[in-house]
Enzyme design. Structure first.
Site, PDB file in Angstrom:
ATOM      1  N   LYS A   9     -14.262  -4.226   7.519  1.00 38.39           N
ATOM      2  CA  LYS A   9     -13.903  -5.073   6.384  1.00 38.39           C
ATOM      3  C   LYS A   9     -14.942  -6.157   6.185  1.00 38.39           C
ATOM      4  CE  LYS A   9     -11.261  -8.352   9.163  1.00 38.39           C
ATOM      5  NZ  LYS A   9     -10.084  -9.190   9.251  1.00 38.39           N
ATOM      6  N   GLN A  24       0.801 -11.216  -3.060  1.00 40.11           N
ATOM      7  CA  GLN A  24      -0.607 -10.878  -2.866  1.00 40.11           C
ATOM      8  C   GLN A  24      -1.236 -10.475  -4.188  1.00 40.11           C
ATOM      9  OE1 GLN A  24       0.042  -7.652   0.070  1.00 40.11           O
ATOM     10  NE2 GLN A  24      -1.416  -8.782   1.321  1.00 40.11           N
ATOM     11  N   ASP A  67      -3.104  -8.033  -4.845  1.00 39.10           N
ATOM     12  CA  ASP A  67      -3.492  -6.847  -4.104  1.00 39.10           C
ATOM     13  C   ASP A  67      -4.136  -5.825  -5.030  1.00 39.10           C
ATOM     14  OD1 ASP A  67      -3.595  -5.331  -1.863  1.00 39.10           O
ATOM     15  OD2 ASP A  67      -1.459  -4.856  -1.776  1.00 39.10           O
ATOM     16  N   HIS A 119      -8.425  -1.472   0.600  1.00 40.13           N
ATOM     17  CA  HIS A 119      -7.483  -2.534   0.199  1.00 40.13           C
ATOM     18  C   HIS A 119      -8.331  -3.744  -0.135  1.00 40.13           C
ATOM     19  CE1 HIS A 119      -4.210  -0.654   2.679  1.00 40.13           C
ATOM     20  NE2 HIS A 119      -5.216  -0.363   3.470  1.00 40.13           N
ATOM     21  N   ARG A 127       6.966 -11.248   5.170  1.00 36.99           N
ATOM     22  CA  ARG A 127       6.546 -11.000   6.547  1.00 36.99           C
ATOM     23  C   ARG A 127       7.127 -12.065   7.445  1.00 36.99           C
ATOM     24  NH1 ARG A 127       0.094  -9.847   5.487  1.00 36.99           N
ATOM     25  NH2 ARG A 127       0.419  -8.084   4.071  1.00 36.99           N
ATOM     26  N   CYS A 183       0.787  -1.240   0.000  1.00 36.58           N
ATOM     27  CA  CYS A 183       0.000   0.000   0.000  1.00 36.58           C
ATOM     28  C   CYS A 183       0.818   1.290   0.000  1.00 36.58           C
ATOM     29  CB  CYS A 183      -1.037   0.019   1.115  1.00 36.58           C
ATOM     30  SG  CYS A 183      -0.828  -1.183   2.394  1.00 36.58           S
ATOM     31  N   HIS A 241      -5.784  -1.508  -4.626  1.00 33.21           N
ATOM     32  CA  HIS A 241      -6.277  -0.409  -3.810  1.00 33.21           C
ATOM     33  C   HIS A 241      -7.243   0.394  -4.644  1.00 33.21           C
ATOM     34  CE1 HIS A 241      -2.516  -1.573  -1.820  1.00 33.21           C
ATOM     35  NE2 HIS A 241      -3.261  -1.399  -0.745  1.00 33.21           N
TER      36      HIS A 241
END
Length: 598
Positions: free
Chosen positions: A427, A343, A345, A473, A325, A296, A347
RNA sequence: GCCGGCAUAGCUCAGCGGUAGAGCAGUCGAUUCGUAAUCGACAGGUCAACGGUUCAAAUCCGUUUGCCGGCUCCA
């Protein structure tokens, strides 16, 4: 005195009942049975291992467990001894009895037995009285209910021993947990045990080796994945589809770096609240750089690379972003829990007016993706504002409403997790059920009220003033590694044609057909079919066996007859021998399969 | 990270104080074969790493690394 349990005494023997799919009453019976089985097990353990202290022993989703304080620990061999003792207790047909007592009296009872964990539990209970259950000499603090008699516990099995902390906290003493399961009928127990066997056969780590899809090895580090050529083929098919659909659905694709300066992670706040999951920095020209745990901040930097107008919004930016991570060594698990992963991912940055439509679109898109990969059983979980949170309450309200409306519009039932959201936004998560009925949390669609503030993101509205955009996200598949692991288990390695790493294998019968087979293979490749040629000097039976074991969807047998007539003999993994046909017809057939995602 | 278990050939596993074994895979040779395993030969190992006990360690002990099952299901 103990008296017979009012709940259980009104019910028939449980072993004669059949559990229906969603019968709440039977579910309750099953829980009762399992809880009773946990008591019987605890009784057996206390008989066999004097000095053991009891912690807790609840019924759980597929069975039950009991935590014991027994410093020596239990071994796998102990399980069969305990099972045998349980059978004695069951054969003795001892009634379960319930009694309600004042807390003080309960304290005395458990104090005398030296059950310190039970005392701790009693002290925490709010009511003035507590209930205790007894069968024979075994007494336990317990809410109940229980079956009426130990003989009602018939179909059970102890499964494994494990360590567990008292109350799940690693600062507390470690206890020894024994897991078991119990069912209302022997048949259901057997079905469950064979399901476990089936799951073990489908284990993505096993299939990953057998089908040569990926590997993990200690030489280069735990929790890191090597994708082999065949796994790479599948991943490429997934990524190609993913990108195509993202473009179709109004997304743009970004590529961002793997490392970033400390200041970026300070601004984002990750170094405050996410440091535990981040790796140590590396020094580059006197500056600390961190490997990214999330994409992000980089996407936000793209946003901030120039002035944005409300006319530019919504922006939908996606990235197959690889992040790293730190995960505790003990939790790593094949592809499902790793330290480096990609990911899927994205946004979404939009105006307040746009969020309803945007969220609904994301949800719809997500369901479409799952359907494409053969998952149809999906549940939604909506998490709302926790006590400690950032962002204006009106924004939270607006976001939660958008999430609820999207779920309703997509006709999705959702479970509400009140206060279960992250501190920075509400979420909605999607959990998908695989072919064995196991549930996996994959998709997450998450509002963020924190980062836009921290990075001072803005756009110029129609009024000429600066406004704060909404940011969402979302990861649909979650991570490619984890998704792939689930996919392997879902299909048991038998991928649909569009995903199969090798879609067709050509099998020659003798060396004479090799030139013809090579030509056919090239034709197939030219048509976009992933084809391989097995031209080894081996018998057809062996080649078929190996292609079957590799779960190849189509085998094309090429002998003298086919070579002479310019045909291929098609064998489908699913349907068997389909007979001879011209290559063009086969290409048409397999192309249709690929297009249909079948 | 913590508790318990495990680590022997590329894979699956046997051996558990007395000089390292099998099947599959690999290499070579023979065989040219029609819908789930052709035959034979050869090669392959610091028994995870390091340290210790012992006349002798794959085997017993310790440390490290990795893997597996848990550590989120709450009387």
């Amino acid at each position: 005195m103990f008296k017979s349990d009012s709940y259980t005494s009104t019910h028939k023997r449980f072993d004669t009942l059949i559990m229906t799919e969603k019968g709440d009453e039977n579910l309750l019976k099953l829980e009762t049975l399992r809880h009773s089985a946990a008591h019987v097990m605890a009784d057996a353990v206390k008989r066999l291992f004097p000095g053991v202290k009891l912690a807790i022993g609840p019924a759980i989703e597929d069975g039950f467990y009991y935590d014991f304080d027994y410093p020596k620990g239990f071994s796998t061999e102990d399980l069969s001894k305990i099972e045998a003792e349980m059978k004695n207790i069951i054969a003795a047909a001892i009634p379960f009895e319930r009694r309600e007592v004042p807390k003080k009296e309960a304290r005395e009872i458990f104090e005398k037995m030296g059950e310190k964990y039970k005392l701790e539990l009693i002290d925490e209970l709010n009511s003035d009285t507590v209930t205790i259950y007894r069968h024979g000499d075994f007494v336990d603090l317990c809410r109940g209910p229980h079956v009426s008699n130990t003989r009602d516990v018939k179909a059970f099995k102890l499964l494994k021993v494990a360590g567990a902390y008292w109350r799940g906290d690693e600062k507390n003493p470690q206890l020894n947990r024994i897991y078991g399961t119990a069912f209302l009928s022997k048949k259901e127990l057997e079905d469950y045990l064979s399901m476990l066997e089936e799951a073990a056969k489908r284990d993505h780590r096993k299939l990953g080796t057998a089908l040569d899809l990926f590997s993990t090895m200690d030489e280069y580090g735990a929790g890191l994945i090597l994708w082999h050529p065949k796994g790479g083929r599948i991943r490429d098919a997934i990524e190609t589809f993913w990108k195509q659909e993202h473009y179709r659905n109004g997304y743009d694709i970004l590529y961002t770096p793997h490392i970033g300066r400390k200041t970026l992670w300070e601004t984002s706040g990750h170094l405050d609240f996410y440091r535990d999951s981040m790796y140590s920095p590396m020094d580059i020209d006197g500056n600390d750089y961190f490997i990214k745990p999330m994409n992000c901040p980089f996407h936000i930097m793209v946003y901030k690379s120039r002035m944005r107008s409300y006319r530019d919004l919504p922006l939908r930016w996606a990235e197959l972003g690889t992040v790293y991570r730190y995960e505790k060594s003990g939790v790593l698990h094949g592809l499902l829990r790793v330290r480096g992963f990609t990911q899927d991912d994205a946004h979404i940055i939009c105006t307040p007016e746009q969020i309803e439509d945007e969220i609904r679109e994301v949800l719809r898109f997500s369901l479409f993706m799952w359907k494409s990969f053969g998952f149809t059983n999906i549940k939604a979980y909506l998490a709302t504002r926790p006590e400690k949170a950032v962002g204006e309450p009106e924004r939270w309200e607006k976001a939660i409403t958008a999430l609820k409306n999207a779920a309703t519009a997509e006709k999705m039932d959702y479970e509400l997790d009140q206060g279960g959201g992250a501190f920075y936004g509400p979420k909605i998560d999607l959990k998908v059920k695989d072919a064995l009925g196991r549930e996996w949390q994959m998709t997450t669609i998450q509002f963020d009220f924190n980062l836009p503030e921290r990075f001072d993101m803005s756009y110029i509205g129609a009024d000429g003033q600066k406004h704060r955009p909404f940011m969402v996200h979302r990861a649909l598949l979650g991570s490619l590694e984890r998704f792939f692991g689930v996919l392997v288990e879902h299909y048991a390695g038998d991928f649909p044609v569009w995903l199969a790493p090798v879609q067709a294998t050509l099998l020659t019968i003798t060396d004479d057909q090799i030139p013809f087979a090579k030509k056919i293979r090239n034709d197939l490749k030219a048509s976009g079919v992933r084809a391989e040629l097995d031209d080894r000097n081996e018998k057809l039976g062996l080649k078929i066996r190996e292609a079957e074991l590799q779960k190849t969807p189509y085998m094309l047998v090429i002998g003298a007859k086919e070579a002479a007539a310019n045909l291929v003999a098609v064998r489908s993994r699913k349907k068997g021998d389909l007979g001879q046909m011209p290559v063009d017809r086969f290409i048409e057939m397999i192309t249709k399969d690929i297009g249909d995602k079948s």
